[in-house]
Design an enzyme around this catalytic site. Structure first.
Site, PDB file in Angstrom:
ATOM      1  N   ASN A 283      14.902  -0.435  10.281  1.00  0.00           N
ATOM      2  CA  ASN A 283      16.386  -0.220   9.785  1.00  0.00           C
ATOM      3  C   ASN A 283      16.512   0.217   8.448  1.00  0.00           C
ATOM      4  O   ASN A 283      17.777   0.283   8.096  1.00  0.00           O
ATOM      5  CB  ASN A 283      17.197  -1.592  10.033  1.00  0.00           C
TER       6      ASN A 283
ATOM      7  N   PHE B  26       5.998  -5.874  11.189  1.00  0.00           N
ATOM      8  CA  PHE B  26       5.868  -6.111   9.794  1.00  0.00           C
ATOM      9  C   PHE B  26       7.439  -6.105   9.521  1.00  0.00           C
ATOM     10  O   PHE B  26       7.807  -6.791   8.556  1.00  0.00           O
ATOM     11  CB  PHE B  26       5.556  -4.681   9.195  1.00  0.00           C
TER      12      PHE B  26
ATOM     13  N   THR C  95       1.366 -14.828   6.218  1.00  0.00           N
ATOM     14  CA  THR C  95       1.466 -14.937   4.535  1.00  0.00           C
ATOM     15  C   THR C  95       0.814 -16.055   4.289  1.00  0.00           C
ATOM     16  O   THR C  95       0.478 -17.148   4.559  1.00  0.00           O
ATOM     17  CB  THR C  95       2.853 -15.116   4.248  1.00  0.00           C
TER      18      THR C  95
ATOM     19  N   TYR D 181      10.751 -18.594   3.630  1.00  0.00           N
ATOM     20  CA  TYR D 181      10.150 -17.502   4.107  1.00  0.00           C
ATOM     21  C   TYR D 181       8.734 -17.895   4.964  1.00  0.00           C
ATOM     22  O   TYR D 181       8.344 -17.344   6.022  1.00  0.00           O
ATOM     23  CB  TYR D 181       9.690 -16.506   2.943  1.00  0.00           C
TER      24      TYR D 181
ATOM     25  N   HIS E 288       7.343  -7.426  -7.559  1.00  0.00           N
ATOM     26  CA  HIS E 288       5.995  -7.672  -7.537  1.00  0.00           C
ATOM     27  C   HIS E 288       5.202  -7.232  -9.174  1.00  0.00           C
ATOM     28  O   HIS E 288       5.682  -6.383  -9.571  1.00  0.00           O
ATOM     29  CB  HIS E 288       5.166  -7.031  -6.454  1.00  0.00           C
TER      30      HIS E 288
ATOM     31  N   ILE F 263       5.489 -12.537 -18.571  1.00  0.00           N
ATOM     32  CA  ILE F 263       4.530 -13.322 -17.925  1.00  0.00           C
ATOM     33  C   ILE F 263       5.173 -14.734 -17.597  1.00  0.00           C
ATOM     34  O   ILE F 263       5.691 -15.349 -18.707  1.00  0.00           O
ATOM     35  CB  ILE F 263       3.232 -13.502 -18.642  1.00  0.00           C
TER      36      ILE F 263
ATOM     37  N   ARG G 224      -4.174 -14.969  -8.635  1.00  0.00           N
ATOM     38  CA  ARG G 224      -3.772 -14.474  -7.388  1.00  0.00           C
ATOM     39  C   ARG G 224      -4.770 -13.719  -6.835  1.00  0.00           C
ATOM     40  O   ARG G 224      -5.812 -13.163  -7.512  1.00  0.00           O
ATOM     41  CB  ARG G 224      -2.364 -13.753  -7.260  1.00  0.00           C
TER      42      ARG G 224
ATOM     43  N   ARG H 286       7.989 -19.278 -13.041  1.00  0.00           N
ATOM     44  CA  ARG H 286       9.020 -18.872 -11.847  1.00  0.00           C
ATOM     45  C   ARG H 286       8.756 -20.077 -10.955  1.00  0.00           C
ATOM     46  O   ARG H 286       7.688 -20.503 -10.336  1.00  0.00           O
ATOM     47  CB  ARG H 286       8.578 -17.432 -11.260  1.00  0.00           C
TER      48      ARG H 286
ATOM     49  N   GLY I 268       8.434 -22.151  -7.689  1.00  0.00           N
ATOM     50  CA  GLY I 268       7.618 -22.185  -6.630  1.00  0.00           C
ATOM     51  C   GLY I 268       6.438 -21.410  -6.565  1.00  0.00           C
ATOM     52  O   GLY I 268       5.655 -21.246  -5.760  1.00  0.00           O
TER      53      GLY I 268
HETATM   54  N1  UDP Z   1       4.520 -12.300 -12.286  1.00  0.00           N
HETATM   55  C1  UDP Z   1       4.812 -12.210 -13.611  1.00  0.00           C
HETATM   56  N2  UDP Z   1       5.678 -11.503 -14.243  1.00  0.00           N
HETATM   57  C2  UDP Z   1       6.330 -10.736 -13.258  1.00  0.00           C
HETATM   58  C3  UDP Z   1       6.180 -10.620 -11.851  1.00  0.00           C
HETATM   59  C4  UDP Z   1       5.333 -11.665 -11.347  1.00  0.00           C
HETATM   60  O1  UDP Z   1       4.275 -13.028 -14.418  1.00  0.00           O
HETATM   61  O2  UDP Z   1       7.515 -10.061 -13.694  1.00  0.00           O
HETATM   62  C5  UDP Z   1       3.530 -13.228 -11.662  1.00  0.00           C
HETATM   63  C6  UDP Z   1       4.061 -14.256 -10.604  1.00  0.00           C
HETATM   64  O3  UDP Z   1       4.384 -15.580 -11.167  1.00  0.00           O
HETATM   65  C7  UDP Z   1       2.865 -14.596  -9.762  1.00  0.00           C
HETATM   66  C8  UDP Z   1       2.005 -13.439  -9.951  1.00  0.00           C
HETATM   67  O4  UDP Z   1       2.439 -12.538 -11.069  1.00  0.00           O
HETATM   68  O5  UDP Z   1       1.933 -15.668 -10.650  1.00  0.00           O
HETATM   69  C9  UDP Z   1       1.970 -12.329  -8.683  1.00  0.00           C
HETATM   70  O6  UDP Z   1       3.521 -12.404  -8.182  1.00  0.00           O
HETATM   71  P1  UDP Z   1       4.170 -11.405  -7.453  1.00  0.00           P
HETATM   72  O7  UDP Z   1       5.481 -11.599  -7.210  1.00  0.00           O
HETATM   73  O8  UDP Z   1       3.348 -10.050  -7.449  1.00  0.00           O
HETATM   74  O9  UDP Z   1       3.415 -11.885  -5.868  1.00  0.00           O
HETATM   75  P2  UDP Z   1       3.479 -13.538  -5.298  1.00  0.00           P
HETATM   76  O10 UDP Z   1       2.303 -14.091  -5.742  1.00  0.00           O
HETATM   77  O11 UDP Z   1       4.792 -13.974  -5.576  1.00  0.00           O
HETATM   78  O12 UDP Z   1       3.206 -12.975  -3.844  1.00  0.00           O
END
Ligand code: UDP
Length: 325
Positions: A32, A73, A117, A141, A187, A205, A219, A278, A280
């Site tokens: 879409n 997807f 996921t 999600y 991301h 960060i 990660r 952040r 969660g």
């Molecule tokens: N992160 C960060 N600063 C940003 C965006 C992401 O420090 O501006 C961190 C986020 O807290 C996580 C990691 O980078 O620990 C990867 O985050 P992303 O959103 O890319 O993927 P997720 O792990 O949430 O799927």
């Protein structure tokens, strides 16, 4: 084989479409364009603009294209947003997925690959996380993907509907022609590269007081082309049964290590500032992909973070304004 790729204009779906076509398959993309980009769809794929919420449109799609398999997807994909707008996930992701599944079953399709996921594993007991880890979705999600996995389980038992649920960790990187272009971008890697492109002053960060080697979250970054290969291997293995795989490199990199790799690849100083955690975010998420390696012989071609970042950097330099530029 004709394969329906829902969300084939999005980041991962568009790369999977590209790799399917390279493997000689015929693809119809249904999207879409709420998050995807028409320009991301491979020119040799058929494109149908439409929404999975529209049962009539989905029915027409199956009638016209008669796919033999589906890769799904199309979805709302943001953990953070799902904590603020749960019904977009517990509602739309699920009803749209059900529309697709009901239509697929009605048309005799019995092969399905679900984009699932790592957010199924909010509170892992063991790192790296394998398929025996208990499932604790971390957000609406993650819950929406888990519910779709459960539907698939029952469809397999009742109809012999063969499925693969692929639980991705952090998809990253780009092919020559297709990369990551989200609006808004959330991301880590594309945001850091926006600093290198001069579009953003610094990278935040999100917390440096986690129990990790440098205090920032770890990660598992997996190259999008490696993910795509896993989809193709999983699809081709469905005749011998349904399966669920965790998909990552098995290597963890901290936020600071990712930023350092971006500095090295781009030659830009990339200023950073530490901000609050952040909500969660678990401290460490690393996949064990030994099951898919052993069962299907999957091997990541780009396990190294600098290579992953370098492919993303090439794409962002060539498309500084994304697909719309
Ligand atoms: N992160 C960060 N600063 C940003 C965006 C992401 O420090 O501006 C961190 C986020 O807290 C996580 C990691 O980078 O620990 C990867 O985050 P992303 O959103 O890319 O993927 P997720 O792990 O949430 O799927």
């Amino acid at each position: 084989m004709k394969i329906l790729v829902t969300g084939g204009a999005g980041y991962i779906g568009s790369v999977v479409t590209e790799e399917l076509i390279a493997a000689g398959e015929s693809v119809v993309v249904f999207d879409n364009l709420s998050q995807g980009h028409r320009a991301a769809v491979h020119p040799r794929a058929a494109f149908v603009y439409g929404d999975l919420a529209d049962r009539t449109a989905v029915e027409a799609l199956f009638l016209a294209h008669q796919p033999a398999a589906v890769m799904h997807f199309a979805s709302n994909t943001l953990v953070g947003e799902s904590m603020k707008a749960p019904f977009k996930y517990l509602g739309d992701n699920i009803t749209n997925g059900l529309n697709l599944l009901q239509t697929a079953v009605a048309h005799g399709v019995r092969r399905f690959v679900l984009s699932s996921t790592a957010n199924l594993f909010d509170d892992p007991e063991r790192i790296p996380i394998d398929e025996n880890e208990r499932i604790v979705p971390g957000s609406p999600y993650g819950e929406s993907k888990y519910i779709l996995e459960r539907y698939l389980y029952w469809l397999d038992r009742i109809y012999g509907f063969r499925y693969a649920a692929l639980r991705y960790f952090n998809a990253a990187g780009a092919t020559e022609e297709r990369g990551e272009d989200h609006d808004p971008e959330t991301h880590l890697i594309p945001l850091v590269l926006q600093v290198a492109l001069g579009k953003r002053e610094q990278i935040s960060i999100f917390g440096d007081d986690y129990p990790t080697r440098d205090g920032t979250c770890i990660r598992d970054y997996i190259h999008v082309a490696d993910l795509a290969q896993a989809h193709i291997l999983a699809l081709n293995a469905l005749d011998s049964g349904s399966r669920r795989y965790n998909l990552g490199n098995g290597l963890g990199f901290s936020v600071r290590e990712v930023v350092a790799a971006c500095r090295k690849v781009t030659g830009h100083p990339i200023p950073e500032v530490v901000t609050a955690r952040r909500p969660g975010d678990p401290a460490t998420l690393i996949a064990s992909s030994s099951t898919i390696r052993e069962e299907l012989g999957w091997e990541p071609r780009f396990p190294d973070i600098e290579t992953i970042v370098a492919t993303a950097w090439q794409w962002h330099k060539a498309h500084p304004d994304g697909y719309t530029g």
